[in-house]
Each structure stands twice: as structure tokens, then as C-alpha cells.
Design a protein around this motif. Structure first.
Motif, PDB file in Angstrom:
ATOM      1  N   UNK A  20      77.924 -11.375 122.893  1.00 49.16           N
ATOM      2  CA  UNK A  20      79.082 -11.198 122.015  1.00 49.16           C
ATOM      3  C   UNK A  20      79.893  -9.981 122.458  1.00 49.16           C
ATOM      4  N   UNK A  21      81.187 -10.184 122.646  1.00 50.54           N
ATOM      5  CA  UNK A  21      82.088  -9.101 123.041  1.00 50.54           C
ATOM      6  C   UNK A  21      83.108  -8.854 121.938  1.00 50.54           C
ATOM      7  N   UNK A  22      83.300  -7.577 121.616  1.00 50.12           N
ATOM      8  CA  UNK A  22      84.260  -7.156 120.594  1.00 50.12           C
ATOM      9  C   UNK A  22      85.603  -6.830 121.239  1.00 50.12           C
ATOM     10  N   UNK A  23      86.669  -7.400 120.677  1.00 51.78           N
ATOM     11  CA  UNK A  23      88.030  -7.084 121.124  1.00 51.78           C
ATOM     12  C   UNK A  23      88.828  -6.533 119.946  1.00 51.78           C
ATOM     13  N   UNK A  24      89.782  -5.680 120.241  1.00 51.05           N
ATOM     14  CA  UNK A  24      90.633  -5.057 119.239  1.00 51.05           C
ATOM     15  C   UNK A  24      92.088  -5.259 119.665  1.00 51.05           C
ATOM     16  N   UNK A  25      92.888  -5.771 118.736  1.00 54.89           N
ATOM     17  CA  UNK A  25      94.275  -6.119 119.048  1.00 54.89           C
ATOM     18  C   UNK A  25      95.237  -5.376 118.132  1.00 54.89           C
ATOM     19  N   UNK A  26      96.311  -4.857 118.706  1.00 57.04           N
ATOM     20  CA  UNK A  26      97.428  -4.323 117.936  1.00 57.04           C
ATOM     21  C   UNK A  26      98.712  -4.927 118.513  1.00 57.04           C
ATOM     22  N   UNK A  27      99.393  -5.710 117.681  1.00 55.41           N
ATOM     23  CA  UNK A  27     100.544  -6.473 118.160  1.00 55.41           C
ATOM     24  C   UNK A  27     101.836  -5.673 118.041  1.00 55.41           C
ATOM     25  N   UNK A  37     101.849  -8.104 127.432  1.00 55.49           N
ATOM     26  CA  UNK A  37     100.544  -7.953 126.793  1.00 55.49           C
ATOM     27  C   UNK A  37      99.707  -7.009 127.640  1.00 55.49           C
ATOM     28  N   UNK A  38      99.316  -5.882 127.038  1.00 60.38           N
ATOM     29  CA  UNK A  38      98.550  -4.857 127.744  1.00 60.38           C
ATOM     30  C   UNK A  38      97.070  -4.985 127.397  1.00 60.38           C
ATOM     31  N   UNK A  71     106.718   0.020 120.889  1.00 62.39           N
ATOM     32  CA  UNK A  71     107.754  -0.165 121.907  1.00 62.39           C
ATOM     33  C   UNK A  71     107.802  -1.593 122.425  1.00 62.39           C
ATOM     34  N   UNK A  72     107.188  -2.508 121.688  1.00 59.13           N
ATOM     35  CA  UNK A  72     107.392  -3.913 121.986  1.00 59.13           C
ATOM     36  C   UNK A  72     106.293  -4.621 122.746  1.00 59.13           C
ATOM     37  N   UNK A  73     105.137  -3.996 122.890  1.00 57.41           N
ATOM     38  CA  UNK A  73     104.037  -4.615 123.630  1.00 57.41           C
ATOM     39  C   UNK A  73     102.926  -5.058 122.684  1.00 57.41           C
ATOM     40  N   UNK A  74     102.341  -6.220 122.949  1.00 57.78           N
ATOM     41  CA  UNK A  74     101.069  -6.573 122.342  1.00 57.78           C
ATOM     42  C   UNK A  74      99.983  -5.833 123.123  1.00 57.78           C
ATOM     43  N   UNK A 113      94.274 -17.439 123.127  1.00 57.83           N
ATOM     44  CA  UNK A 113      94.612 -17.121 121.738  1.00 57.83           C
ATOM     45  C   UNK A 113      96.103 -16.851 121.577  1.00 57.83           C
ATOM     46  N   UNK A 114      96.696 -16.163 122.538  1.00 56.43           N
ATOM     47  CA  UNK A 114      98.100 -15.743 122.411  1.00 56.43           C
ATOM     48  C   UNK A 114      99.058 -16.453 123.371  1.00 56.43           C
TER      49      UNK A 114
END
Length: 307
Positions: A20-27, A37-38, A71-74, A113-114
Motif C-alpha cells: 500500500x502506497x500513500x499519496x497526497x494531492x493538492x489541486x 501536474x507536479x 499558481x495553477x498547478x495540481x 485518476x486525473x
């Protein structure tokens, strides 16, 4: 856009086989289509959120994820296997190649996903090695690549000379303990006073809230197996970011690597007054700006080869 605008984080999970891998997203909080997408890739001794989403009282824009989202990046980060919230139960030392596997799984999840297309990938220290190895394996997934505090052969790296003295200890076990004194050493070993004390303490708090030990694999690789990536196989536009006082990223070593990168769309940036952990330094905004400029660099319309 003001730096005070709140950016909400969302947790995600994906699988790498049974891991299991944890990911964290801020859009992106700006209207319209994101600029890109960074994917941020952490180093040897800490998980992803302490590195890329750190909050420090009285330090504006301390979270690089927030800064880019404003500044506009996911933006995304992922805890490598053995770190943070990701699984830590396999009897392995989680080396660079395993980290590249993590990035393969994470990027597969993000792309599905995106539906975002190739990503802008930033890696720091051993995270830069993981990112470079990932870019070798999956050039179609990397639009632009940033390698910060990177090492190629290890030549001219006094920090690695000292670290090799403990190589047998690292090879003897899969994990090594970390504590507050260790986090302090990251900032004291190269050049004192490049980071504010309150930032170092906040960074230590965030790291130690998730881990009291970390895998040994990246240390073993960086002390005994370099080089682990081939610049000739990295075809994405690439920026090499090197702190003035970094004891791991030897200047001549990096220049030799830079010369061999086949894509002429490449940059080499030296960051004055910075040692190793760029985003936690007093001059962190310099690192942000270099990265922003590179990630928004127009693609070449002419390359001199008939295209």
C-alpha cells in the motif's frame, strides 16, 4: 493570487503489488485548466508531507505544494515504501530501484485518476535518483524533470565520504533509526546557518511524527553502488539544481552528468546560500522560482534537426 488562499489536501492510496502506497494531492486553486501536474519525490530520511507540505508559523509559503497549487498547478507527493504512511512490513531495504517502482505505481494511479498526461517531476537527494531512474523507465510519463541535490558518481561529495564509514552498519540491517539530533545534522553538516532554527524544528516535528526509523537502501546505493542512473537514457527536458554548499552534490560530478543529457532543453542552476534541503533553507524562494520558471518554460519550436 495571494499566498494566504487555503489549499485543501486529499489523501489517496494505491497498490504496488501487495504494498500500500500513500499519496497526497493538492489541486490548483486557480480557475481554468491546470498549468501542469507536479509529482514531488522525497529523499532518504523523511516522508513526503514533511518535505513538501510543511507548515511553519511566521514563514510564508512554507509548503511548496501550496505555493504551486496557488499558481495553477495540481501537485502530488507519495511516501515511498518504508516511509511515512506507506507500508513498512517487507523484509527489504527499499533501495533506489524500489523507489522507482513506487513512482511507476504512483504515476500510473495519478495518470488514470486525473487523466493529466505527462507530469512535471521533482526529486531531491535520493529522491532525485529515484526520479531519474523513473524517467529512464517511463520517458512517456515525464514532461519535465528537476533533479535537486543530485549525485551521479559520488565524486567530490564529502558527505558521502563520511557516510561510507558506516556502510557495513547500513548493509547489516534494512532500517536505521532517526531522531531530532539526526534531523539537526542534515542542516549542520555542510554549512551552518542556512536554515532558520524554527524551520528545522518544525521539519523535525513533522518527520518524527511519522517515522522513528527509515530504510537503509538509498544510503547503501549512494555509498557503494553509484552510478545508478545513466544520463544518456534520460530524454526529458531536465534542470539540475545544486545548492552552493551541498556536500553531496559535487559540482564537477553534476557538470559531467549535465553534459551527457541528450535533450538540449536543459538547465543547470546553482542556488546561492543553500546547502542540501532546498525547501527548508532561508533561500527557499529561490528554489521555488527556479522550479516554476523551468516548469513553465515554453517548449522549443525549432531544434535544428528539421523539426
Amino acid at each position: 493570487m495571494t499566498s494566504e488562499q487555503t489549499v485543501t489536501g486529499v489523501e489517496h492510496w494505491t497498490k504496488k503489488g501487495d504494498v500500500n502506497l500513500f499519496l497526497w494531492e493538492k489541486r490548483a486553486v486557480t480557475p481554468g485548466r491546470p498549468l501542469g501536474t507536479v509529482l514531488f519525490v522525497h529523499g532518504s530520511s523523511m516522508a513526503s508531507q514533511p518535505t513538501f507540505d510543511l507548515k511553519v508559523e511566521g514563514r510564508p509559503d512554507s509548503s511548496v505544494m501550496d505555493w504551486f497549487a496557488q499558481r495553477g498547478f495540481d501537485t502530488w507527493c507519495v511516501d515511498m515504501e518504508g516511509y511515512g504512511r506507506s507500508d513498512k512490513n517487507r523484509d527489504i531495504n527499499c533501495d533506489i530501484a524500489n523507489g522507482a517502482d513506487d513512482l511507476s505505481a504512483a504515476s500510473d494511479y495519478i495518470l488514470k485518476t486525473r487523466d493529466c498526461g505527462p507530469m512535471l517531476v521533482y526529486g531531491i537527494s535520493s529522491g532525485a535518483l529515484r526520479a531519474a531512474a523513473f524517467a529512464e523507465r517511463h520517458p512517456e510519463r515525464v514532461k519535465r524533470l528537476a533533479l535537486d541535490a543530485f549525485v551521479w558518481t559520488g565524486e567530490g561529495a564529502p558527505t558521502l565520504v563520511e557516510r561510507r564509514k558506516k556502510l557495513p552498519e547500513f548493509q547489516a540491517r534494512n532500517r536505521r533509526p532517526i531522531d531530532r539530533a539526526f534531523v539537526h545534522s542534515i542542516f549542520n553538516r555542510d554549512h551552518p546557518d542556512t536554515a532558520e532554527k524554527k524551520v528545522v524544528e518544525a521539519f523535525a516535528d513533522a518527520i518524527l511524527a511519522l517515522d522513528d526509523s527509515v530504510p537503509t537502501g538509498t544510503y547503501v546505493d549512494m555509498c557503494s553502488k553509484l552510478p545508478v542512473v545513466d544520463p544518456l537514457k534520460i530524454t526529458a527536458p531536465t534542470v539540475i539544481m545544486r545548492g552552493e554548499f551541498d556536500g553531496i552534490a559535487g559540482m564537477d560530478d553534476l557538470i559531467a552528468f549535465f553534459k551527457k543529457l541528450p535533450n538540449a532543453d536543459k538547465q543547470f542552476a546553482v542556488m546561492a546560500g543553500i546547502s542540501h534541503a532546498s525547501f527548508q533553507q532561508k533561500n527557499y524562494m529561490m528554489a521555488y522560482q527556479i522550479l516554476f520558471n523551468f516548469f513553465t518554460q515554453p517548449e522549443p519550436v525549432y531544434r535544428g534537426d528539421g523539426h
